[in-house]
Design a protein around this motif. Structure first.
Motif, PDB file in Angstrom:
ATOM      1  N   UNK A  42       0.828  -1.217   0.000  1.00  8.76           N
ATOM      2  CA  UNK A  42       0.000   0.000   0.000  1.00  8.76           C
ATOM      3  C   UNK A  42       0.858   1.262   0.000  1.00  8.76           C
ATOM      4  N   UNK A  43       0.524   2.194  -0.877  1.00  8.71           N
ATOM      5  CA  UNK A  43       1.254   3.449  -0.949  1.00  8.71           C
ATOM      6  C   UNK A  43       2.506   3.406  -1.782  1.00  8.71           C
ATOM      7  N   UNK A  44       2.860   2.230  -2.306  1.00 10.94           N
ATOM      8  CA  UNK A  44       4.069   2.114  -3.101  1.00 10.94           C
ATOM      9  C   UNK A  44       3.867   2.700  -4.489  1.00 10.94           C
ATOM     10  N   UNK A  45       4.953   3.161  -5.092  1.00 12.18           N
ATOM     11  CA  UNK A  45       4.905   3.581  -6.486  1.00 12.18           C
ATOM     12  C   UNK A  45       4.573   2.416  -7.394  1.00 12.18           C
ATOM     13  N   UNK A  46       5.039   1.226  -7.039  1.00  7.00           N
ATOM     14  CA  UNK A  46       4.915   0.069  -7.924  1.00  7.00           C
ATOM     15  C   UNK A  46       3.537  -0.559  -7.802  1.00  7.00           C
ATOM     16  N   UNK A  47       2.868  -0.716  -8.932  1.00  5.36           N
ATOM     17  CA  UNK A  47       1.489  -1.207  -8.957  1.00  5.36           C
ATOM     18  C   UNK A  47       1.356  -2.594  -9.562  1.00  5.36           C
ATOM     19  N   UNK A  48       2.352  -3.030 -10.316  1.00  2.24           N
ATOM     20  CA  UNK A  48       2.306  -4.359 -10.920  1.00  2.24           C
ATOM     21  C   UNK A  48       3.724  -4.778 -11.276  1.00  2.24           C
ATOM     22  N   UNK A  49       4.020  -6.062 -11.106  1.00  4.83           N
ATOM     23  CA  UNK A  49       5.322  -6.607 -11.496  1.00  4.83           C
ATOM     24  C   UNK A  49       5.077  -7.888 -12.278  1.00  4.83           C
TER      25      UNK A  49
END
Length: 297
Positions: A42-49
């Motif tokens: 939550x709150x991370x820049x990364x949304x999918x890997x």
């Protein structure tokens, strides 16, 4: 190449046989599940890997998805192998499967577009600091987008960065040679973290460290409205730039060239050259050739 569904992807990366999880014990595949668990919080820049076994170019793939619409900021695409990887000036390069990190991510900066040119330099600073911290290898920056390591007493290129406009944002690709041996180098002047004496060649922690470092620098740069001086990105790049202090040849568009001493990185991320005529000339695009060794520290 369209990323595979998670169930197929996991099977490709953990199965036996050619291309399977244990086909090269020195170069195990990336752990997609662990990467997602570590980075998608939550709150991370990364949304999918996404991790795919092979593709032509992660930059091309993400750019196509961005152009089609619906690609969220923070999407990351990693390939275990690339067959059509590109660098600046459309240069091509290749490496054995799982011998390095080949990945791209998508950003939609909410800062003035004229400051977006700092993004590849930001990625360079983030990558160099993460590699030094995680692998124990000092990594220098050759303006504008090469990553240099020292092998023996020779400076060699171990990676590069390519940024491309796509959709409403920018796709940034990073290629980093991790475990390449001397007989696997694509050109004599290339290098790898292993050849530079890295203490860690496990790609999972290096990739996590790079992405977390990018997230940190991108957050600071965004909070400063893209002002590289205010967030100290300009200082950080200059401090790690092996080009500064050297006599260089800038090979410019239109078959022109300019020679001089690289004396500064200006507020727009351009390399400033002091010419023999006593002029200071900023270079915003071009290929830089180091003509004189770096000054002694």
């Amino acid at each position: 190449m369209t990323p595979q569904p998670p169930e197929n992807q996991d099977k490709d990366h953990s199965g036996a046989g050619a291309g399977g999880r244990w086909s090269d014990l020195e170069r195990p595949p990336l752990n997609r599940t662990a990467l997602r668990r570590a980075l998608l919080r939550p709150g991370s820049l990364w949304t999918d890997v996404d991790v795919v076994p092979a593709t032509g170019s992660t930059n091309t793939d993400l750019a196509a998805r961005a152009a089609a619409g619906g690609l969220a900021e923070g999407a990351v695409l990693v390939a275990e192998e690339q067959s059509a990887a590109r660098g600046r000036l459309d240069r091509r390069w290749s490496a054995p499967p799982r011998s390095g990190l080949f990945f791209s991510f998508y950003l939609t900066p909410r800062v003035p577009v004229e400051r977006w040119g700092w993004l590849p330099l930001l990625a360079g600073v983030a990558t160099a600091s993460a590699v030094a911290r995680t692998a124990g290898v000092d990594t220098a920056l050759k303006w504008p987008n090469d990553l240099l390591v020292t092998v023996g007493d020779e400076e060699r290129k171990a990676g590069g960065i390519l940024a491309e406009r796509a959709g409403d944002g920018v796709v940034i690709g990073i290629g980093l040679n991790i475990s390449l041996r001397a007989d696997e180098l694509p050109v004599p002047g290339a290098g790898s973290l292993a050849l530079a004496g890295a203490g860690v060649t496990d790609r999972d922690p290096v990739l996590r460290a790079v992405l977390r470092s990018v997230e940190d620098w991108y957050g600071q740069w965004s909070a400063a409205d893209g002002d590289a001086a205010a967030c100290r990105l300009q200082d950080a790049y200059a401090a790690g730039c092996a080009t500064l202090g050297r006599t260089v040849r800038a090979e410019l568009p239109g078959d022109r060239e300019l020679r001089g001493e690289a004396v500064a990185i200006d507020g727009d991320g351009r390399l400033v050259l002091a010419t023999e005529e006593g002029m200071q000339r900023p270079v915003g695009a071009g290929d830089i050739v180091h003509l004189r060794p770096a000054p002694e520290a």
